[in-house]
Design a protein around this motif. Structure first.
Motif, PDB file in Angstrom:
ATOM      1  N   MET A   1       0.715  -1.174   0.051  1.00 50.21           N
ATOM      2  CA  MET A   1       0.142  -0.011  -0.107  1.00 50.21           C
ATOM      3  C   MET A   1       0.992   1.278   0.185  1.00 50.21           C
ATOM      4  N   THR A   2       2.041   1.244   0.583  1.00 52.16           N
ATOM      5  CA  THR A   2       2.838   2.218   0.524  1.00 52.16           C
ATOM      6  C   THR A   2       3.558   2.615  -0.823  1.00 52.16           C
ATOM      7  N   GLN A   3       3.546   1.562  -1.757  1.00 54.30           N
ATOM      8  CA  GLN A   3       3.663   1.685  -2.993  1.00 54.30           C
ATOM      9  C   GLN A   3       2.722   2.242  -3.834  1.00 54.30           C
ATOM     10  N   LEU A   4       1.475   1.816  -3.538  1.00 55.07           N
ATOM     11  CA  LEU A   4       0.442   2.259  -4.332  1.00 55.07           C
ATOM     12  C   LEU A   4      -0.039   3.626  -4.086  1.00 55.07           C
ATOM     13  N   LYS A   5      -0.046   4.162  -3.076  1.00 55.86           N
ATOM     14  CA  LYS A   5      -0.585   5.204  -2.610  1.00 55.86           C
ATOM     15  C   LYS A   5      -0.173   6.509  -3.381  1.00 55.86           C
TER      16      LYS A   5
ATOM     17  N   GLU B   1      -3.291   6.024   9.549  1.00 59.57           N
ATOM     18  CA  GLU B   1      -3.467   6.603   8.093  1.00 59.57           C
ATOM     19  C   GLU B   1      -4.509   5.925   7.513  1.00 59.57           C
ATOM     20  N   GLY B   2      -4.664   4.659   7.961  1.00 64.94           N
ATOM     21  CA  GLY B   2      -5.922   3.933   7.152  1.00 64.94           C
ATOM     22  C   GLY B   2      -5.643   3.611   5.573  1.00 64.94           C
ATOM     23  N   ARG B   3      -6.748   3.216   4.990  1.00 66.62           N
ATOM     24  CA  ARG B   3      -6.390   2.619   3.512  1.00 66.62           C
ATOM     25  C   ARG B   3      -6.389   4.116   2.777  1.00 66.62           C
ATOM     26  N   PRO B   4      -5.370   3.939   1.846  1.00 64.55           N
ATOM     27  CA  PRO B   4      -5.209   4.949   0.857  1.00 64.55           C
ATOM     28  C   PRO B   4      -6.228   5.190   0.142  1.00 64.55           C
ATOM     29  N   ALA B   5      -6.462   6.390  -0.177  1.00 67.46           N
ATOM     30  CA  ALA B   5      -7.921   6.862  -0.898  1.00 67.46           C
ATOM     31  C   ALA B   5      -7.813   6.476  -2.603  1.00 67.46           C
TER      32      ALA B   5
END
Length: 292
Positions: free
Chosen positions: A137-141, A175-179
């Motif tokens: 998720m760090t990569q995708l956000k 932080e939660g799930r990226p938008a």
């Protein structure tokens, strides 16, 4: 220490630094997300592997699940348009098109997008790599795309605590799930955990209610629960007819029906998977290649 000794030490130190540098793990190059619309997450390498030939069927061939198909399509369309949308758990009977529907909806959304719209990306993460979900998720956000993060056949066994990583990545944490990320999962289990595991937590915990809530709350992270149930004979035959028509299989309706029912009887059940397996067998006997 003379100059020659100092030069020798410096040379050895340089070679030592170079050797240590070669032993250090190689930092993967960032994935070019423009080369494909579908990727598979390789947790070991920390990269997204592009998939140029996706194993999927046309959404029009997925029959018997019209209501859940429409709900999933609407949710995905809203997400692709930048509007609020829910994580989705597709659960229920085996072989009824749960994973096929996710891939088909993704393709349908991209096929209908307007010129200039960024394509929706589909990223598959394997069940055994759930622990690496925060890293993915760090990569995708930071990417300029919207992503469906997809895990097929998601479930957890005894003593498996990786479900806590999934809970935190979906909705928990500061932080939660990226938008720009939404999570779709398929499972045969509605609560993703075996019933005896939940019952065991109830019997051994000081506060049984709280123990059960800890396990069941994972499913609550999915705003949509879409149930898939065993299909009727009419739905099964409708699937067969759709496949035969789409792939141009030359067989009379009466023979097609008789052979399809016999096939289901030998398999001990009816489902979308059984219908597809019959279609493959029929096409092979007719010497007819199937469309991609």
């Amino acid at each position: 220490m003379n100059d020659k000794t100092l030069e020798t030490l410096t040379d050895k130190l340089d070679r030592l630094i170079e050797a240590v540098g070669r032993l250090a793990p190689h930092r993967p190059e960032p994935t070019d997300l423009t080369v494909a619309d579908c990727f598979v997450w390789s947790a070991e390498q920390g990269i997204l592997e592009p998939i140029h030939r996706v194993n999927r069927v046309d959404i029009g061939l997925i029959r018997g699940v019209d209501r859940v198909r429409d709900i999933l399509s609407d949710n995905t369309e809203r997400f692709a348009a930048g509007l609020p949308a829910n994580n989705v758990l597709l659960w229920g009977a085996r072989g009824m098109g749960k994973s096929s529907l996710v891939k088909a909806v993704h393709a349908s959304i991209n096929a209908s997008r307007k010129d200039g719209d960024a394509p929706l990306k589909l990223v598959e993460i394997h069940r055994e790599d759930i622990d690496s979900l925060p890293r993915l998720m760090t990569q995708l956000k930071a990417a300029p795309f919207r992503f469906i993060l997809f895990c097929d056949d998601l479930s957890f066994d005894h003593d498996d605590t990786s479900y806590k990583s999934l809970k935190a990545a979906l909705e928990g944490g500061v932080e939660g799930r990226p938008a720009n990320v939404i999570f779709y999962a398929t499972s045969n289990r509605r609560h993703l955990l075996p019933r005896d595991m939940i019952d065991n937590e109830r019997s051994t915990a000081i506060n049984p209610g709280e123990a059960v809530e800890e396990k069941v709350s994972l499913s609550d992270r999915f705003g949509l629960w879409l149930g898939f149930h065993k299909c009727s004979q009419d739905d099964y035959l409708d699937m067969i007819d759709a496949y035969a028509t789409y792939h141009g299989l030359d067989i009379s309706p009466e023979q097609l029906r008789a052979e399809a029912l016999e096939w289901a009887t030998t398999r001990g059940g009816r489902s979308g998977r059984v219908a597809w397996q019959f279609t493959q067998d029929l096409a092979g006997r007719l010497g007819k290649p199937l469309k991609d």
